[in-house]
Scaffold this motif. Sequence first.
Motif, PDB file in Angstrom:
ATOM      1  N   THR A 192       0.820  -1.217   0.000  1.00 39.07           N
ATOM      2  CA  THR A 192       0.000   0.000   0.000  1.00 39.07           C
ATOM      3  C   THR A 192       0.850   1.262   0.000  1.00 39.07           C
ATOM      4  OG1 THR A 192      -0.162  -0.122   2.407  1.00 39.07           O
ATOM      5  CG2 THR A 192      -1.996  -1.023   1.138  1.00 39.07           C
ATOM      6  N   ASN A 193       2.117   1.154   0.322  1.00 39.87           N
ATOM      7  CA  ASN A 193       2.957   2.349   0.400  1.00 39.87           C
ATOM      8  C   ASN A 193       3.552   2.759  -0.947  1.00 39.87           C
ATOM      9  OD1 ASN A 193       4.754   0.258   0.164  1.00 39.87           O
ATOM     10  ND2 ASN A 193       5.948   0.772   1.974  1.00 39.87           N
ATOM     11  N   ILE A 194       3.207   2.073  -2.040  1.00 39.41           N
ATOM     12  CA  ILE A 194       3.686   2.481  -3.358  1.00 39.41           C
ATOM     13  C   ILE A 194       2.700   3.474  -3.966  1.00 39.41           C
ATOM     14  CG2 ILE A 194       4.942   0.336  -3.756  1.00 39.41           C
ATOM     15  CD1 ILE A 194       2.692  -0.561  -5.597  1.00 39.41           C
TER      16      ILE A 194
ATOM     17  N   GLY B 279      -2.810  -4.371   2.521  1.00 38.78           N
ATOM     18  CA  GLY B 279      -2.431  -4.638   1.139  1.00 38.78           C
ATOM     19  C   GLY B 279      -3.472  -4.088   0.191  1.00 38.78           C
ATOM     20  N   PHE B 280      -3.088  -3.859  -1.051  1.00 40.77           N
ATOM     21  CA  PHE B 280      -3.973  -3.359  -2.098  1.00 40.77           C
ATOM     22  C   PHE B 280      -4.330  -4.542  -2.992  1.00 40.77           C
ATOM     23  CE2 PHE B 280      -5.039  -1.270  -6.079  1.00 40.77           C
ATOM     24  CZ  PHE B 280      -5.818  -0.207  -5.640  1.00 40.77           C
TER      25      PHE B 280
ATOM     26  N   ASP C 226       0.250   5.400  -6.814  1.00 42.46           N
ATOM     27  CA  ASP C 226      -0.813   4.910  -7.698  1.00 42.46           C
ATOM     28  C   ASP C 226      -0.278   4.577  -9.090  1.00 42.46           C
ATOM     29  OD1 ASP C 226      -2.687   5.141  -5.702  1.00 42.46           O
ATOM     30  OD2 ASP C 226      -3.362   7.135  -6.318  1.00 42.46           O
ATOM     31  N   ASP C 227       0.721   5.322  -9.541  1.00 33.98           N
ATOM     32  CA  ASP C 227       1.313   5.043 -10.852  1.00 33.98           C
ATOM     33  C   ASP C 227       1.938   3.652 -10.885  1.00 33.98           C
ATOM     34  OD1 ASP C 227       0.565   7.554 -11.645  1.00 33.98           O
ATOM     35  OD2 ASP C 227       2.532   8.459 -11.287  1.00 33.98           O
ATOM     36  N   ALA C 228       2.596   3.267  -9.810  1.00 37.30           N
ATOM     37  CA  ALA C 228       3.225   1.945  -9.742  1.00 37.30           C
ATOM     38  C   ALA C 228       2.167   0.839  -9.732  1.00 37.30           C
ATOM     39  CB  ALA C 228       4.105   1.843  -8.508  1.00 37.30           C
ATOM     40  N   LYS C 229       1.036   1.087  -9.080  1.00 41.33           N
ATOM     41  CA  LYS C 229      -0.058   0.114  -9.071  1.00 41.33           C
ATOM     42  C   LYS C 229      -0.617  -0.063 -10.478  1.00 41.33           C
ATOM     43  CE  LYS C 229      -1.302   1.304  -4.354  1.00 41.33           C
ATOM     44  NZ  LYS C 229      -2.209   2.012  -3.477  1.00 41.33           N
ATOM     45  N   THR C 230      -0.751   1.040 -11.204  1.00 42.92           N
ATOM     46  CA  THR C 230      -1.250   0.999 -12.574  1.00 42.92           C
ATOM     47  C   THR C 230      -0.273   0.274 -13.489  1.00 42.92           C
ATOM     48  OG1 THR C 230      -2.355   3.108 -12.178  1.00 42.92           O
ATOM     49  CG2 THR C 230      -2.128   2.414 -14.461  1.00 42.92           C
ATOM     50  N   VAL C 231       1.024   0.467 -13.257  1.00 43.33           N
ATOM     51  CA  VAL C 231       2.048  -0.205 -14.063  1.00 43.33           C
ATOM     52  C   VAL C 231       1.938  -1.724 -13.906  1.00 43.33           C
ATOM     53  CG1 VAL C 231       4.536  -0.595 -14.267  1.00 43.33           C
ATOM     54  CG2 VAL C 231       3.639   1.727 -14.137  1.00 43.33           C
TER      55      VAL C 231
ATOM     56  N   GLY D  54      -9.061  -2.574  -3.694  1.00 43.96           N
ATOM     57  CA  GLY D  54      -8.460  -1.481  -2.934  1.00 43.96           C
ATOM     58  C   GLY D  54      -7.716  -1.968  -1.703  1.00 43.96           C
ATOM     59  N   ALA D  55      -7.436  -1.036  -0.806  1.00 49.84           N
ATOM     60  CA  ALA D  55      -6.656  -1.340   0.398  1.00 49.84           C
ATOM     61  C   ALA D  55      -7.527  -2.052   1.430  1.00 49.84           C
ATOM     62  CB  ALA D  55      -6.082  -0.068   0.988  1.00 49.84           C
TER      63      ALA D  55
END
Length: 95
Positions: A12-14, A57-58, A16-21, A43-44
């Motif tokens: 969860t600490n990354i 976690g996400f 939003d761009d990294a999640k999209t990647v 989501g979280a």
Amino acid sequence: MKNYELIYVLKTNIEDDAKTVVLDKVKAIIETSGEVDKVDVWGARRLAYEIQKLNEGFYVLVNFKASTEIPKELDRNLKISDSVIRHMIINLDEK
């Protein structure tokens, strides 16, 4: 082609761009010889137990159809990703 379900948990600490990647990478791997049916971003959420000293976690759920090589490639890529805490791929046709 078989039906599969993939669920993975990101840190969860990354950003939003990294999640999209990560999501785009998963979709790209699946679409090489399969198709994505549904992507459900939960989501979280709180983890049932601590993983890598993290309590949240996400969560992302992906339903897809693909040949048998795709889950192996997804597994390999998700294992080496630093953003992914846990993942699980289930073959829905074997129920």
